[in-house]
Design a protein around this motif. Structure first.
Motif, mmCIF file in Angstrom:
data_model
loop_
_atom_site.group_PDB
_atom_site.id
_atom_site.type_symbol
_atom_site.label_atom_id
_atom_site.label_comp_id
_atom_site.label_asym_id
_atom_site.label_seq_id
_atom_site.Cartn_x
_atom_site.Cartn_y
_atom_site.Cartn_z
ATOM 1 N N PHE A 129 34.100 35.323 47.470
ATOM 2 C CA PHE A 129 33.874 36.581 46.765
ATOM 3 C C PHE A 129 34.487 36.493 45.378
ATOM 4 O O PHE A 129 35.575 35.919 45.212
ATOM 5 N N MET A 130 33.784 37.043 44.408
ATOM 6 C CA MET A 130 34.352 37.214 43.084
ATOM 7 C C MET A 130 34.638 38.695 42.896
ATOM 8 O O MET A 130 33.741 39.531 42.972
ATOM 9 N N LEU A 131 35.913 38.996 42.678
ATOM 10 C CA LEU A 131 36.346 40.365 42.428
ATOM 11 C C LEU A 131 36.498 40.553 40.925
ATOM 12 O O LEU A 131 37.251 39.828 40.272
ATOM 13 N N SER A 132 35.763 41.508 40.384
ATOM 14 C CA SER A 132 35.802 41.769 38.948
ATOM 15 C C SER A 132 36.300 43.187 38.704
ATOM 16 O O SER A 132 35.744 44.147 39.260
ATOM 17 N N LYS A 133 37.321 43.305 37.869
ATOM 18 C CA LYS A 133 37.807 44.627 37.477
ATOM 19 C C LYS A 133 36.905 45.161 36.369
ATOM 20 O O LYS A 133 36.743 44.547 35.319
ATOM 21 N N LEU A 134 36.332 46.325 36.609
ATOM 22 C CA LEU A 134 35.488 46.960 35.604
ATOM 23 C C LEU A 134 36.224 48.062 34.863
ATOM 24 O O LEU A 134 36.093 48.209 33.656
ATOM 25 N N ARG A 135 37.015 48.840 35.602
ATOM 26 C CA ARG A 135 37.840 49.890 35.001
ATOM 27 C C ARG A 135 39.082 50.092 35.864
ATOM 28 O O ARG A 135 39.015 49.962 37.088
ATOM 29 N N GLY A 136 40.213 50.414 35.215
ATOM 30 C CA GLY A 136 41.424 50.686 35.965
ATOM 31 C C GLY A 136 42.315 49.465 36.098
ATOM 32 O O GLY A 136 42.130 48.447 35.415
ATOM 33 N N ASN A 137 43.269 49.544 36.999
ATOM 34 C CA ASN A 137 44.257 48.485 37.199
ATOM 35 C C ASN A 137 44.200 47.969 38.628
ATOM 36 O O ASN A 137 43.998 48.736 39.579
ATOM 37 N N ILE A 138 44.400 46.647 38.749
ATOM 38 C CA ILE A 138 44.396 46.007 40.064
ATOM 39 C C ILE A 138 45.737 45.310 40.268
ATOM 40 O O ILE A 138 46.245 44.620 39.368
ATOM 41 N N HIS A 139 46.287 45.465 41.457
ATOM 42 C CA HIS A 139 47.494 44.747 41.834
ATOM 43 C C HIS A 139 47.192 43.924 43.065
ATOM 44 O O HIS A 139 46.654 44.439 44.056
ATOM 45 N N VAL A 140 47.507 42.623 43.007
ATOM 46 C CA VAL A 140 47.233 41.711 44.121
ATOM 47 C C VAL A 140 48.546 41.229 44.720
ATOM 48 O O VAL A 140 49.397 40.683 44.010
ATOM 49 N N ASP A 141 48.694 41.419 46.016
ATOM 50 C CA ASP A 141 49.855 40.933 46.771
ATOM 51 C C ASP A 141 49.375 39.790 47.654
ATOM 52 O O ASP A 141 48.685 40.017 48.655
ATOM 53 N N ALA A 142 49.720 38.539 47.273
ATOM 54 C CA ALA A 142 49.194 37.381 47.995
ATOM 55 C C ALA A 142 50.151 36.193 47.864
ATOM 56 O O ALA A 142 49.898 35.252 47.106
ATOM 57 N N PRO A 143 51.275 36.197 48.594
ATOM 58 C CA PRO A 143 52.219 35.079 48.538
ATOM 59 C C PRO A 143 51.576 33.777 49.036
ATOM 60 O O PRO A 143 50.843 33.777 50.023
ATOM 61 N N TRP A 144 51.887 32.701 48.351
ATOM 62 C CA TRP A 144 51.343 31.386 48.726
ATOM 63 C C TRP A 144 52.253 30.704 49.730
ATOM 64 O O TRP A 144 53.476 30.671 49.566
ATOM 65 N N GLU A 145 51.657 30.101 50.769
ATOM 66 C CA GLU A 145 52.421 29.343 51.758
ATOM 67 C C GLU A 145 51.722 28.024 52.034
ATOM 68 O O GLU A 145 50.879 27.915 52.928
ATOM 69 N N MET A 146 52.010 27.026 51.252
ATOM 70 C CA MET A 146 51.583 25.636 51.409
ATOM 71 C C MET A 146 50.062 25.424 51.333
ATOM 72 O O MET A 146 49.575 24.722 50.452
ATOM 73 N N ILE A 147 49.297 25.998 52.261
ATOM 74 C CA ILE A 147 47.865 25.702 52.317
ATOM 75 C C ILE A 147 46.996 26.947 52.135
ATOM 76 O O ILE A 147 45.768 26.883 52.245
ATOM 77 N N GLY A 148 47.608 28.064 51.886
ATOM 78 C CA GLY A 148 46.857 29.301 51.705
ATOM 79 C C GLY A 148 47.819 30.456 51.530
ATOM 80 O O GLY A 148 49.037 30.280 51.554
ATOM 81 N N ASN A 149 47.270 31.620 51.335
ATOM 82 C CA ASN A 149 48.113 32.802 51.198
ATOM 83 C C ASN A 149 48.493 33.331 52.575
ATOM 84 O O ASN A 149 47.700 33.280 53.516
ATOM 85 N N SER A 150 49.726 33.814 52.693
ATOM 86 C CA SER A 150 50.164 34.391 53.966
ATOM 87 C C SER A 150 49.435 35.692 54.251
ATOM 88 O O SER A 150 49.182 36.050 55.398
#
Length: 571
Positions: A129-150
């Protein structure tokens, strides 16, 4: 038209992306999910859990779904979701936040790109998926753990100035091709609305009192068509967007029939998908999705009956080049049953499993298989008759003669093998034993032969279908006699009313010149659908919806019966 996405998913024509409110599933948090219905029905295809937030806390909401828009309404604000193209979702929020939580599996991840974009990869769903911000603010919480995000949690934050925040979410399999989002949200919605209304206008008209059910059937059939991809060589009308996310090789016939008058090209494509994937032996796969063909079983050969029905209603199907596409595959399909499904070489083909008949757990299969059943012979007789008709159009004199002779022989053997003591029975292949105790409606399917049946047999079948406390209820025909000790109210093919059996029997009764009886059964079924929706099947005594609540072949059969057999003012 509003609909409840707890039972009817929100999607659009051509898309594998659907929104469903899921509850009561073990190990799955209750809530609204974006799903990817590729890959068949072994997995729900959960991608994102969708939640709404206010001041950082999740809040409840009301779902309001129409064909063009899914609105999530709260006391503080709202979120609106539109699917303007099969691979694009537009979402906007006002005064509240939107939270997307990725349904995590091994290796799943999100990476930031330039210009307010993030790429999300779901390994288990084999989709990006491609997530595109068109208006407003986006916050992403996605800690990395070796082979992917937790974990991956995406928050679209509310604007402080009473303005919309908005994102676009695109799906793709390999590489992302940049899109421009110069069309605004309202224009997206308008585009979908116009597309859907065009479909609705080309949906079979029904009597005025059934108009709400027509709109529901129209939406279900429209939203369950997926685009060509993988094994799906043509646009395919899936059975449902809930969990029956495949196209089966007899369900497709009923959907094609409902499309035949108004949308003949798409109707033909429902049949051609299986012809494109036909095995060299002549057998059709049991079902197809974008990823798999299933050969474990097949389905009954109703295709000749269905195509003849379509020919009688639209000249489009009588064109030489279309008949040429149909003739050889249907010939191979017919010969498959005679060559590969007749182990005792008696000229009477067999079902090796209940699934082959389409009546998966019918009582005729209670003592095992292979089973020889008269419905199979009846379907083949009609298919042979059609092949003789087409061969005659092509001036294939010997083939015409051959198919007619084979039809007569098959009908003769059907009566000799299965008509006993004024009723049809099912037998075990290669054995003198027959299936005892079963009082299944499947044994009445030969009525589809109409006046090809001897009068004595025809009248006995009609008598049995009308008999009190047996098959006929206030809603139609039960698939196992309600007086049978095997009858179960929610027993799949051991009691509930189904659309395909209803359609076949109504057509057979019309051919047997039992027109008033046929119309009465059609009306009972349509009234049940108006009351209970387009479910996979129904309680024969109460009309209650059972199993999958949003099924396309039920929608299609309702539309056919309402259009063909009910004498009322048309809306």
């Amino acid at each position: 038209m509003n609909f409840d996405i707890r039972t009817i998913p929100f999607s659009r024509y051509g898309s594998f992306l659907v929104f469903s409110n899921i509850s009561g599933r073990n190990g799955i948090k209750d809530g609204l999910y974006l799903r990817n219905i590729r890959g068949g029905d072994e997995d729900l295809g959960l991608v994102f859990l969708i939640e709404l937030t206010y001041l950082g806390k999740t809040i409840p909401y009301e779902e309001i779904a129409t064909p063009d828009l899914l609105k999530l309404k709260t006391n503080h604000g709202m979120v609106e979701i539109c699917i303007p193209d099969y691979d694009v979702i537009r979402i906007r929020s006002k005064n509240i936040g939107l939270r997307l939580t990725l349904n995590m599996k091994k290796y799943d991840n999100i990476i930031p790109l330039k210009n307010g974009k993030w790429e999300i990869t779901s390994y288990s769903q084999e989709i990006k998926f491609m997530l595109s911000k068109l208006r407003g603010n986006i916050h992403v919480d996605a800690p990395w753990e070796m082979i992917g995000n937790s974990h991956v949690v995406i928050n679209l934050e509310a604007n402080d100035d009473n303005e919309y925040s908005e994102i676009a979410l695109e799906s793709y399999k390999v590489v992302w091709e940049e899109k421009k989002y110069d069309i605004n949200f309202e224009d997206c919605r308008k585009k979908v609305w116009e597309e859907y209304n065009n479909w609705l206008e080309n949906t079979l008209p029904v009597p005025k009192e059934f108009e709400p059910a027509k709109e529901l059937a129209s939406y279900i059939t429209w939203s369950c068509v997926v685009k060509p991809e993988g094994n799906l060589t043509r646009p395919a009308m899936y059975m449902s967007n809930n969990w029956m996310t495949n196209i089966w090789s007899w369900d497709n016939c009923f959907n094609a029939m409902a499309l035949a008058k108004k949308n003949p090209v798409l109707a033909l494509e429902q049949l051609m998908i299986f012809i494109d994937n036909q095995h060299s032996s002549g057998v059709f796969p049991d079902f197809i999705n974008d990823k798999y063909l299933s050969w474990s079983c097949t389905k009954p050969p109703i295709h000749g009956w269905a195509f003849k029905w379509m020919m009688e209603r639209n000249e489009y199907f009588k064109q030489h080049h279309i008949l040429k596409q149909i003739y050889k595959p249907l010939s191979k399909w017919t010969n498959y049953w005679l060559k590969y499904r007749d182990d005792d070489n008696d000229g009477v083909p067999q079902y090796n499993h209940g699934n082959d008949s389409g009546w998966d757990n019918s009582t005729i299969f209670d003592k095992g298989t292979p089973v020889e059943s008269p419905d199979l012979c009846a379907f083949l007789v009609l298919q042979m008759d059609l092949l003789a008709e087409i061969a005659d159009k092509f001036n294939k004199t010997e083939e015409t003669k051959g198919w007619r002779q084979l039809s007569d022989i098959t009908l003769e053997k059907m009566i000799k093998n299965f008509w006993e003591d004024d009723k049809f029975i099912a037998t075990f292949s290669g054995s003198p034993d027959y299936v005892k105790d079963s009082d299944s409606l499947i044994l009445y399917m030969p009525i589809i032969l109409g006046k090809k049946l001897p009068e004595k047999i025809r009248l006995k079948l009609i008598e049995g279908l009308k008999q009190k406390d047996r098959f006929l209820t206030g809603y139609g025909f039960a698939t196992e006699s309600i007086s049978s000790r095997y009858y179960k109210s929610d027993g799949y093919w051991r009691g509930p009313i189904w659309a395909p059996s209803t359609m076949l029997l109504v057509d057979g009764l019309m051919k047997a010149e039992e027109k008033e009886f046929a119309k009465e059964v059609a009306q009972r079924f349509c009234k049940m659908a108006l009351k209970s929706g387009m479910a996979e099947n129904f309680n024969a005594l109460t009309g209650e919806a059972l199993c999958d609540p949003a099924f396309t072949w039920t929608s299609s059969v309702f539309l056919i019966l309402g259009n063909e057999y009910l004498d009322m003012e048309i809306a």
